[in-house]
Design an enzyme around this catalytic site. Sequence first.
Site, PDB file in Angstrom:
ATOM      1  N   LYS A   8      -0.587   2.254  -7.605  1.00  5.95           N
ATOM      2  CA  LYS A   8      -1.256   0.792  -7.514  1.00  5.95           C
ATOM      3  C   LYS A   8      -2.153   0.651  -8.669  1.00  5.95           C
ATOM      4  O   LYS A   8      -2.500   1.498  -9.427  1.00  5.95           O
ATOM      5  CB  LYS A   8      -2.137   0.635  -6.267  1.00  5.95           C
ATOM      6  CG  LYS A   8      -3.286   1.417  -6.172  1.00  5.95           C
ATOM      7  CD  LYS A   8      -4.581   1.021  -6.768  1.00  5.95           C
ATOM      8  CE  LYS A   8      -5.526   2.092  -6.523  1.00  5.95           C
ATOM      9  NZ  LYS A   8      -6.770   1.954  -7.563  1.00  5.95           N
ATOM     10  N   ASP A 135      -9.225   4.471   0.105  1.00  6.99           N
ATOM     11  CA  ASP A 135      -8.158   3.643  -0.520  1.00  6.99           C
ATOM     12  C   ASP A 135      -6.715   3.882   0.437  1.00  6.99           C
ATOM     13  O   ASP A 135      -6.039   3.202   0.263  1.00  6.99           O
ATOM     14  CB  ASP A 135      -7.837   4.174  -1.669  1.00  6.99           C
ATOM     15  CG  ASP A 135      -8.276   3.471  -3.001  1.00  6.99           C
ATOM     16  OD1 ASP A 135      -8.690   2.208  -2.715  1.00  6.99           O
ATOM     17  OD2 ASP A 135      -8.253   3.920  -4.177  1.00  6.99           O
TER      18      ASP A 135
END
Length: 282
Positions: A8, A135
Amino acid sequence: MIVKSFAKINLSLSIKGKRDDGYHYLEMVNLPLALHDTIEITHTPYLKDTFVTCDEPHLNALHHNLCTKAVQAMREYFGFNDNFIIHIHKEIPFAAGLGGGSSNAAAVMLAIDKILKLNAPSETLNLIGASLGADVPYFLACAPALVTGIGEIDTPIKAKDSYEVLLLKPDEGLSTADVYKNCDEFERLSIDTRKVVKGLETGNPSLIAEGAGNDLYPCALKRLPVIGEYISMLKEDGFFYVAMSGSGSAVFALTQDPKIAKAAYKKYEKKGLNVILTKTIK
């Protein structure tokens, strides 16, 4: 089972405060990338332990990495005794701010859920994931999202377009813990997260560029000045937005023109830099 573990970028990262335990309140816009690691998971109920290997030499010795912890956390919650052989083929750069470790952990959790037919609710997996790292819950859904709290609260964003992404990664990495620990020494940037979200939803690159920023950048730049040099170079190549992802050290550049991305890729490849061409997943 063979699964993909996607990277990401933090399109925008704004720090909104700090908790007593040292964690920071964040307001981020995250986009998943087509760039991914590949993880092979073999169910081995006859073995007495779980083994994790990796084709990245400096990661291969880390027995207690997030994948190992993911198996342990799933085992403790669901009460199974099964073990696994897990091999990680790395494509996501290490210590780059691209979420490789957290993504690997999330991919392993989802694979175990399928292999053992646990049918775990997403809320349960998010709870387990958050215990591994802030995360990890994001990667369980792995879609464009507004991420808040300490990184564990995701609100999906319906991105209108996908974007070509060029990544430049310095040879040196940065410690996420170190950058967050020292980021409060630096002044906050002017970031308008709502403008970034609107830009994604309406397909307006100008809004994205006007609103986005990364409050961790000043701290990372002081520790690794080459990040600033990379950003300056990429800004001359025709991309509509260039920034550092997460706590660094990777820098990303966005465009909707594949020709711009391919030309820049060839340019930096010839220079011998660590360059990757990929795209966002909407």
